[in-house]
Write a protein that holds these residues in place. Structure first.
Motif, PDB file in Angstrom:
ATOM      1  N   GLY A  97       0.780  -1.223   0.000  1.00  0.00           N
ATOM      2  CA  GLY A  97       0.000   0.000   0.000  1.00  0.00           C
ATOM      3  C   GLY A  97       0.817   1.279   0.000  1.00  0.00           C
ATOM      4  N   LYS A  98       2.158   1.167  -0.031  1.00  0.00           N
ATOM      5  CA  LYS A  98       3.007   2.355  -0.008  1.00  0.00           C
ATOM      6  C   LYS A  98       3.754   2.487  -1.328  1.00  0.00           C
ATOM      7  CE  LYS A  98       5.045   0.829   3.634  1.00  0.00           C
ATOM      8  NZ  LYS A  98       5.998   0.623   4.715  1.00  0.00           N
ATOM      9  N   PRO A  99       3.781   3.698  -1.925  1.00  0.00           N
ATOM     10  CA  PRO A  99       4.545   3.893  -3.152  1.00  0.00           C
ATOM     11  C   PRO A  99       6.039   3.723  -2.886  1.00  0.00           C
ATOM     12  CG  PRO A  99       3.466   5.943  -2.481  1.00  0.00           C
ATOM     13  CD  PRO A  99       3.079   4.886  -1.504  1.00  0.00           C
ATOM     14  N   GLN A 100       6.721   3.073  -3.805  1.00  0.00           N
ATOM     15  CA  GLN A 100       8.155   2.829  -3.692  1.00  0.00           C
ATOM     16  C   GLN A 100       8.935   3.841  -4.538  1.00  0.00           C
ATOM     17  OE1 GLN A 100       9.201   0.193  -1.516  1.00  0.00           O
ATOM     18  NE2 GLN A 100       7.062   0.603  -1.041  1.00  0.00           N
ATOM     19  N   ASN A 101      10.260   3.793  -4.462  1.00  0.00           N
ATOM     20  CA  ASN A 101      11.053   4.739  -5.237  1.00  0.00           C
ATOM     21  C   ASN A 101      11.345   4.235  -6.648  1.00  0.00           C
ATOM     22  OD1 ASN A 101      12.956   2.822  -4.527  1.00  0.00           O
ATOM     23  ND2 ASN A 101      14.547   4.286  -4.077  1.00  0.00           N
ATOM     24  N   GLN A 102      10.821   3.073  -7.034  1.00  0.00           N
ATOM     25  CA  GLN A 102      10.927   2.588  -8.401  1.00  0.00           C
ATOM     26  C   GLN A 102       9.661   2.972  -9.155  1.00  0.00           C
ATOM     27  OE1 GLN A 102      11.339   0.152  -5.826  1.00  0.00           O
ATOM     28  NE2 GLN A 102      13.489   0.680  -5.760  1.00  0.00           N
ATOM     29  N   LEU A 103       9.799   3.175 -10.462  1.00  0.00           N
ATOM     30  CA  LEU A 103       8.635   3.556 -11.247  1.00  0.00           C
ATOM     31  C   LEU A 103       8.690   2.938 -12.629  1.00  0.00           C
ATOM     32  CD1 LEU A 103       9.600   5.981 -13.440  1.00  0.00           C
ATOM     33  CD2 LEU A 103       9.934   7.141 -11.285  1.00  0.00           C
ATOM     34  N   TYR A 104       7.603   3.109 -13.365  1.00  0.00           N
ATOM     35  CA  TYR A 104       7.590   2.686 -14.758  1.00  0.00           C
ATOM     36  C   TYR A 104       7.084   3.826 -15.624  1.00  0.00           C
ATOM     37  CZ  TYR A 104       2.507   2.005 -14.574  1.00  0.00           C
ATOM     38  OH  TYR A 104       1.164   2.190 -14.449  1.00  0.00           O
ATOM     39  N   LEU A 105       7.465   3.778 -16.892  1.00  0.00           N
ATOM     40  CA  LEU A 105       6.955   4.687 -17.920  1.00  0.00           C
ATOM     41  C   LEU A 105       6.300   3.836 -18.990  1.00  0.00           C
ATOM     42  CD1 LEU A 105       9.838   7.206 -18.663  1.00  0.00           C
ATOM     43  CD2 LEU A 105       7.594   7.760 -17.783  1.00  0.00           C
ATOM     44  N   TRP A 106       5.145   4.266 -19.452  1.00  0.00           N
ATOM     45  CA  TRP A 106       4.376   3.570 -20.468  1.00  0.00           C
ATOM     46  C   TRP A 106       3.946   4.628 -21.468  1.00  0.00           C
ATOM     47  CZ3 TRP A 106       2.207  -1.539 -20.347  1.00  0.00           C
ATOM     48  CH2 TRP A 106       1.189  -1.764 -21.251  1.00  0.00           C
ATOM     49  N   SER A 107       4.293   4.455 -22.737  1.00  0.00           N
ATOM     50  CA  SER A 107       3.964   5.495 -23.711  1.00  0.00           C
ATOM     51  C   SER A 107       3.418   4.893 -24.996  1.00  0.00           C
ATOM     52  CB  SER A 107       5.213   6.326 -24.020  1.00  0.00           C
ATOM     53  OG  SER A 107       4.875   7.413 -24.842  1.00  0.00           O
ATOM     54  N   HIS A 108       2.457   5.583 -25.563  1.00  0.00           N
ATOM     55  CA  HIS A 108       1.881   5.207 -26.850  1.00  0.00           C
ATOM     56  C   HIS A 108       2.425   6.179 -27.895  1.00  0.00           C
ATOM     57  CE1 HIS A 108      -0.921   2.600 -24.733  1.00  0.00           C
ATOM     58  NE2 HIS A 108      -1.086   3.596 -23.887  1.00  0.00           N
TER      59      HIS A 108
END
Length: 66
Positions: A32-43
């Motif tokens: 339930g807690k946001p982490q310091n890793q992320l993703y990018l998704w692009s069209h």
């Protein structure tokens, strides 16, 4: 790592050949807690052929135990 502790990632393209239609980013969530890793998704769409495509990238931890 940036000073705020958030990891980064990037998508790069030639604007004369490719157009970005939509970009999304989101932090990964653990317990339930946001982490310091992320993703990018692009069209995207190729400007000459008009063929759409999607690209996704992420930055994950490289430490033992993850």
């Amino acid at each position: 790592m940036k000073a705020d502790g958030v990891m980064g990632c990037a998508l790069l393209w030639k604007r004369g050949r490719i157009a970005s239609l939509k970009v999304e980013s989101q932090a990964f969530i653990d317990d339930g807690k946001p982490q310091n890793q992320l993703y990018l998704w692009s069209h995207f769409v190729h400007l000459q052929t008009k063929i759409p495509f999607t690209v996704c990238t992420t930055h994950l931890k490289a430490k033992r135990g993850f």
